[in-house]
Motif scaffolding. Structure first.
Motif, PDB file in Angstrom:
ATOM      1  N   ALA A  99       0.685  -1.301   0.009  1.00  0.00           N
ATOM      2  CA  ALA A  99      -0.032   0.077  -0.088  1.00  0.00           C
ATOM      3  C   ALA A  99       0.845   1.408  -0.020  1.00  0.00           C
ATOM      4  O   ALA A  99       0.548   2.257  -0.712  1.00  0.00           O
ATOM      5  CB  ALA A  99      -0.986   0.008   1.041  1.00  0.00           C
ATOM      6  N   GLU A 100       1.989   1.287   0.724  1.00  0.00           N
ATOM      7  CA  GLU A 100       2.813   2.389   0.892  1.00  0.00           C
ATOM      8  C   GLU A 100       3.505   2.854  -0.550  1.00  0.00           C
ATOM      9  O   GLU A 100       3.500   3.714  -1.002  1.00  0.00           O
ATOM     10  CB  GLU A 100       3.803   2.099   1.925  1.00  0.00           C
ATOM     11  CG  GLU A 100       3.340   2.124   3.373  1.00  0.00           C
ATOM     12  CD  GLU A 100       4.245   2.273   4.286  1.00  0.00           C
ATOM     13  OE1 GLU A 100       5.337   2.638   4.117  1.00  0.00           O
ATOM     14  OE2 GLU A 100       3.939   1.955   5.344  1.00  0.00           O
ATOM     15  N   LEU A 101       4.000   1.619  -1.270  1.00  0.00           N
ATOM     16  CA  LEU A 101       4.385   1.802  -2.536  1.00  0.00           C
ATOM     17  C   LEU A 101       3.562   2.269  -3.645  1.00  0.00           C
ATOM     18  O   LEU A 101       3.955   3.397  -4.329  1.00  0.00           O
ATOM     19  CB  LEU A 101       5.035   0.401  -3.031  1.00  0.00           C
ATOM     20  CG  LEU A 101       6.320  -0.191  -2.452  1.00  0.00           C
ATOM     21  CD1 LEU A 101       6.474  -1.629  -3.071  1.00  0.00           C
ATOM     22  CD2 LEU A 101       7.624   0.617  -2.662  1.00  0.00           C
ATOM     23  N   ARG A 102       2.489   1.910  -3.513  1.00  0.00           N
ATOM     24  CA  ARG A 102       1.411   2.408  -4.508  1.00  0.00           C
ATOM     25  C   ARG A 102       1.190   3.812  -4.196  1.00  0.00           C
ATOM     26  O   ARG A 102       1.086   4.542  -5.025  1.00  0.00           O
ATOM     27  CB  ARG A 102       0.176   1.523  -4.266  1.00  0.00           C
ATOM     28  CG  ARG A 102      -0.847   1.906  -5.196  1.00  0.00           C
ATOM     29  CD  ARG A 102      -0.589   1.408  -6.643  1.00  0.00           C
ATOM     30  NE  ARG A 102      -0.976   2.391  -7.577  1.00  0.00           N
ATOM     31  CZ  ARG A 102      -1.436   2.235  -8.754  1.00  0.00           C
ATOM     32  NH1 ARG A 102      -1.224   1.069  -9.261  1.00  0.00           N
ATOM     33  NH2 ARG A 102      -1.546   3.232  -9.586  1.00  0.00           N
ATOM     34  N   LYS A 103       1.003   4.231  -2.670  1.00  0.00           N
ATOM     35  CA  LYS A 103       0.859   5.522  -2.388  1.00  0.00           C
ATOM     36  C   LYS A 103       1.926   6.477  -2.857  1.00  0.00           C
ATOM     37  O   LYS A 103       1.489   7.427  -3.423  1.00  0.00           O
ATOM     38  CB  LYS A 103       0.545   5.506  -1.101  1.00  0.00           C
ATOM     39  CG  LYS A 103       0.296   6.762  -0.293  1.00  0.00           C
ATOM     40  CD  LYS A 103      -0.484   6.651   0.982  1.00  0.00           C
ATOM     41  CE  LYS A 103      -0.197   8.142   1.780  1.00  0.00           C
ATOM     42  NZ  LYS A 103       1.084   8.126   2.516  1.00  0.00           N
ATOM     43  N   LEU A 104       3.175   5.956  -2.727  1.00  0.00           N
ATOM     44  CA  LEU A 104       4.270   6.849  -3.207  1.00  0.00           C
ATOM     45  C   LEU A 104       4.394   6.879  -4.459  1.00  0.00           C
ATOM     46  O   LEU A 104       4.852   8.371  -5.178  1.00  0.00           O
ATOM     47  CB  LEU A 104       5.428   5.936  -2.694  1.00  0.00           C
ATOM     48  CG  LEU A 104       6.680   6.758  -2.447  1.00  0.00           C
ATOM     49  CD1 LEU A 104       6.465   7.931  -1.357  1.00  0.00           C
ATOM     50  CD2 LEU A 104       7.597   5.529  -1.719  1.00  0.00           C
ATOM     51  N   GLN A 105       3.917   6.036  -5.376  1.00  0.00           N
ATOM     52  CA  GLN A 105       3.976   6.211  -6.806  1.00  0.00           C
ATOM     53  C   GLN A 105       3.038   7.266  -7.261  1.00  0.00           C
ATOM     54  O   GLN A 105       3.440   7.938  -8.112  1.00  0.00           O
ATOM     55  CB  GLN A 105       3.687   4.944  -7.255  1.00  0.00           C
ATOM     56  CG  GLN A 105       3.829   4.749  -8.973  1.00  0.00           C
ATOM     57  CD  GLN A 105       2.447   4.931  -9.619  1.00  0.00           C
ATOM     58  OE1 GLN A 105       1.339   4.616  -9.128  1.00  0.00           O
ATOM     59  NE2 GLN A 105       2.377   5.657 -10.868  1.00  0.00           N
ATOM     60  N   LYS A 106       1.967   7.271  -6.786  1.00  0.00           N
ATOM     61  CA  LYS A 106       0.885   8.292  -6.951  1.00  0.00           C
ATOM     62  C   LYS A 106       1.108   9.581  -6.696  1.00  0.00           C
ATOM     63  O   LYS A 106       1.116  10.574  -7.321  1.00  0.00           O
ATOM     64  CB  LYS A 106      -0.552   7.978  -6.398  1.00  0.00           C
ATOM     65  CG  LYS A 106      -1.112   6.588  -7.082  1.00  0.00           C
ATOM     66  CD  LYS A 106      -2.408   6.981  -7.566  1.00  0.00           C
ATOM     67  CE  LYS A 106      -3.236   5.882  -8.251  1.00  0.00           C
ATOM     68  NZ  LYS A 106      -2.672   5.570  -9.525  1.00  0.00           N
ATOM     69  N   GLU A 107       1.876   9.750  -5.315  1.00  0.00           N
ATOM     70  CA  GLU A 107       2.271  11.104  -4.809  1.00  0.00           C
ATOM     71  C   GLU A 107       3.408  11.647  -5.775  1.00  0.00           C
ATOM     72  O   GLU A 107       3.316  12.854  -5.995  1.00  0.00           O
ATOM     73  CB  GLU A 107       2.855  10.772  -3.413  1.00  0.00           C
ATOM     74  CG  GLU A 107       1.661  11.128  -2.560  1.00  0.00           C
ATOM     75  CD  GLU A 107       2.342  10.579  -0.935  1.00  0.00           C
ATOM     76  OE1 GLU A 107       1.622  10.216  -0.180  1.00  0.00           O
ATOM     77  OE2 GLU A 107       3.647  10.778  -0.824  1.00  0.00           O
ATOM     78  N   LEU A 108       4.150  10.839  -6.238  1.00  0.00           N
ATOM     79  CA  LEU A 108       5.455  11.210  -6.933  1.00  0.00           C
ATOM     80  C   LEU A 108       4.896  11.362  -8.285  1.00  0.00           C
ATOM     81  O   LEU A 108       5.693  12.335  -8.994  1.00  0.00           O
ATOM     82  CB  LEU A 108       6.619  10.343  -6.951  1.00  0.00           C
ATOM     83  CG  LEU A 108       7.120  10.178  -5.391  1.00  0.00           C
ATOM     84  CD1 LEU A 108       8.016   8.898  -5.204  1.00  0.00           C
ATOM     85  CD2 LEU A 108       8.056  11.570  -5.021  1.00  0.00           C
TER      86      LEU A 108
END
Ligand code: ADP
Ligand code: ADP
Length: 225
Positions: free
Chosen positions: A174-183
């Motif tokens: 979940a954190e990876l997915r969130k990071l990808q979206k944010e960046l």
């Protein structure tokens, strides 16, 4: 557009063809998982994109520019490894700042940027620790911060979750997915796990015997016969 394109890319090691003339267009700002059995060529593909391995044939284009012959640091890509490969004698902060030190960025500037990256991965309070004073999940976040500090357009992840226990693995997804979206950058993530790919990916590539066997939106790939 920061699209990444593989144009008839091959990798040979002596008589072994690890990757056989593959073509693929990675959309910008997308999360792609690369799946397939051990030995099918996933790592070789990732390492060629990152520049840790040369291409035997073909070209790799990022935003229309041929990056195939550039050194890793000049490609606009960054790679996060399975075993994290942190420097044991450097603090978390210095591990994250390392690539900036190599580029000659002064201490104040590189520490400021490293702290910004540590905030991003929720490690603000652990900056002065040594890697062996961190849990596996925390070490993995350091490795992420260290890759992201180079501001890549494409982040390459080679089985990033395989060393974590099942509970952490699901949380880090979940954190990876969130990071990808944010960046707003592209992630290309090699994994053995179908469930992992389905949970994370916009697009899935299935490799087998050095070629791409199937590719497309996650749902289509798993629903097809
Ligand atoms: P995967 O990541 O899917 O497990 P790899 O890309 O690591 O696949 O390997 C693909 C094939 O290339 C395998 O047959 C492997 O043994 C071979 N290979 C990978 N790296 C090397 C290397 N440095 N030298 C020789 N053969 C290699
Ligand atoms: P993984 O299976 O975790 O994807 P590998 O174990 O295939 O990764 O690769 C680990 C390292 O060993 C890589 O640097 C790769 O180039 C090298 N390697 C893999 N297969 C071979 C091989 N058949 N001969 C020589 N080196 C290899």
């Amino acid at each position: 557009k920061q699209d990444l394109e593989l144009v008839s890319v091959s990798k040979r090691y002596g008589r072994t063809t690890a990757v056989d003339a593959i073509n693929y267009h990675f959309k910008s700002e997308s999360y792609t998982c690369l799946l397939g059995p051990s030995g099918c060529g996933k790592s070789s593909t990732l390492r060629m994109i990152a520049g840790h391995e040369s291409v035997s044939d073909g070209a790799i284009l990022l935003a229309g520019r041929n990056i195939s012959n550039l050194p890793p640091a000049q490609r606009g890509t960054a790679m996060m490894f399975q075993n994290y490969a942190l420097f044991p004698h450097l603090s978390v902060l210095d591990n994250v700042a390392f690539s900036l030190k190599m580029k000659g960025v002064d201490t104040v500037k590189r520490h400021a940027q490293a702290r910004e990256m540590l905030d991003l991965v929720d490690l603000t309070d652990l900056a002065e620790r040594l890697p062996d004073q961190l849990s596996g999940g925390q070490q993995q976040r350091v490795a992420l911060a260290r890759a992201l500090i180079t501001r890549p357009q494409v982040l390459l992840l080679d089985e990033p979750l395989s060393a974590l226990d099942p509970f952490l693995r699901v949380r880090m997804r979940a954190e990876l997915r969130k990071l990808q979206k944010e960046l707003g950058i592209s992630f290309i993530h090699v994994t053995h796990g179908q469930d992992e790919a389905l949970a994370l990916a916009d697009e899935i590539i299935v490799m087998n015997n050095a070629v791409i066997e199937q590719a497309g939106p996650a749902r289509d790939v798993f629903n097809s016969p």
